[in-house]
Scaffold this active site. Sequence first.
Site, PDB file in Angstrom:
ATOM      1  N   HIS A  12      29.371   9.059 -18.238  1.00 49.80           N
ATOM      2  CA  HIS A  12      28.143   8.336 -18.587  1.00 49.80           C
ATOM      3  C   HIS A  12      27.826   8.521 -20.072  1.00 49.80           C
ATOM      4  CE1 HIS A  12      26.541   8.626 -14.187  1.00 49.80           C
ATOM      5  NE2 HIS A  12      27.254   7.537 -14.367  1.00 49.80           N
ATOM      6  N   GLU A  25      21.722  15.207 -14.154  1.00 49.16           N
ATOM      7  CA  GLU A  25      22.980  15.642 -14.776  1.00 49.16           C
ATOM      8  C   GLU A  25      22.701  16.044 -16.221  1.00 49.16           C
ATOM      9  OE1 GLU A  25      25.119  12.010 -14.003  1.00 49.16           O
ATOM     10  OE2 GLU A  25      24.760  11.232 -16.015  1.00 49.16           O
TER      11      GLU A  25
END
Lengths: 302, 388
Positions: free
Chosen positions: A252, A214
């Site tokens: 995150h 990611e």
Amino acid sequence: MSVLVDSSTRLAVAGITGREGSFHTLNNRRYGTNVVGGVTPGKGGQDVEGIPVFDSWAEAVAQTQPNTAMIFVPPRFAADSILEAADAGIELIVAITEGIPAHDELRVYNTLQRHREDGHRARLVGPNCPGILSPGKANVGIIPASFFKEGNVGVVSRSGTLTYQIGNEIAQAGFGNSTIVGIGGDPVPGSSFVDILQLFEQDDETELIVLSGEIGGSAEEEAADYIEQFVTKPVVAYIAGFTAPPGKQMGHAGAIVSGSSGTAAAKAEALEAKGVRVGRTPTEVAAIAVEMLGVAPQSRVL
Amino acid sequence: MDLLEYQGKQLFRAHGLAVSEGRAADTVEDAVAAADAIGYPVVVKAQVLIGGRGKAGGVKLASSAEEARQHASKILGMDIRGHTVHTLWIEHASEIASEYYAAVLLDRSAKQPLVMFSTEGGVEIEQIAKQTPERLIRHHVDYLEGLSRAESLQIATEGGAEEDVREGVADALLALYEVWRQEDATLAEINPLIVTPDRQVKALDAKVSLDGNALYRHPDHASLSDSRNEDPIERKAKEQGVQYVKLDGDIGILGNGAGLVMSTLDVVAQAGGKPANFLDAGGGSDAEKIKQAVEIILANDAVKAVLFNIFGGITRCDEVARGLIGAFEEMGPAISVPFVVRLDGTNDEDGRRLIEQAALPNVHPAKTMNEAAEKVVALAAAQSGRQV
């Protein structure tokens, strides 16, 4: 074979007496993981459904000889618990805890590096990760094991649910997993893609590797370089966050595009430049993996 | 958490870094009073979390109360690349002999602190790195050892700091490192770090990012978060503990797990839609949390359709379904947009059945992530058509 966790795993859990800690520890035990003990300072002598609890990692190690630690304690105590487990001689430490300060992660990472130079072998996976599952053998963490079965696809991912999404599509096509490793979504993970790729490359059971990355940092770019040089097995990759705006943290702590660095496009390009196929959706990743693996094992039997 | 210049300078000062005397002001009157107290000439500086303030006219020199008033009234309320100016920083104007650059940041790749220094300050670091990379010193510090004075002096020397200010630059780098370390910063940057004609080394700007996960060690940092510069919906979401980022499209998104939500945004964009937000309902969300999340998504007026993309691990699909049904019960007619719901994973059949039985108006089930994305894009487009 599989990597990191299997039937020889002897697990002890820090934070076993907490709500989340006990729930997932017992889940792991039900799956067949050998859970030998737990650590909660001040609660030594108690037990959690027969699992003995100790005041310290040193005691837990002396009494029950765990080789794997799972960390479920709150963020402010997590760094010390990880280092204490390492000092007590535990080789694999899996930290589930989310929200550990980045400076604590730097301290942990660099202390463990120093231990390694001194010949210790402690390896940290996480923090802020879903754990490690070797289907049919052991589950250490919070991965919902019922979606996965034994097989030859190794998965390494920065995200939990995205792993379940991709893994489930591969499972529906008839394939299983050697091991699923969540390395976590924090800025300073204990293990990187490269560390886990190295393990999968050496693992006999793993025939194909799925890498799910990611935005943020450069771990995917480093993985691309490593794959080109050292990985002979096919790798299929996925990158999440093409639509993420710069400067915004996407859930995150580590998922943030800083200026022009850490973008999904740059990561996908870096991987493709080294010959790694990158799926544009989780479904496409699963489709590529299935195509590369050839006929599904189930069909082979038929 | 990114700090405004004046907040960063407060931290600088606390760690012994020289900054000009200044005051923050939220009104024109306060700005003029601050300027009078400091003494002219002063610089009136817009406090926004974005670069390029000078070019946008957000930094002005004032030699009199009248000029300070003029500049303050023009800059307050100004829009700088999407950021409204709510606060000014008024500081005594500095004379500049040289402009340097200094920063300490967390290098994720090396997993160590990185100190950067250049004598080519005053322009953006990207430009320094591109145009004069040989004049940008990059020095990794061993986190466990910290930055020593010898290292700091070496950086200043190798970076080409003028000889008579090398000690001063080394002191500034040490202080900046302490800001970074003691305040749990992920970035502490000074651009420009100036040398004055009387050979003082001073921070003329400050860019500091603090780690939100370390707030418990720094109760004083909570007051540094300036909520006026936050999006009101993002602020509300933060108060409720929901991970929400507002985006500029019209399709509301809810998913569980940061990676899956990011992936959902991408898949919606590939299907031709524009996501209105990132919302991670998190692991193990219960019905109440899902209901709150729906309220947050719909607080954005631009939303024309909503996509629920759930792959249940710890999160149970029946809980998500109950949350959605609860939101419809409570908000009822206020919900005027279509929903597409894809439930997979733990208790998915129960969840789908609950939604079917509730017969919610304008809620459409989808089997896969791709199908869900295509459906919601079509529904949002139809909804826009209706409103036109």
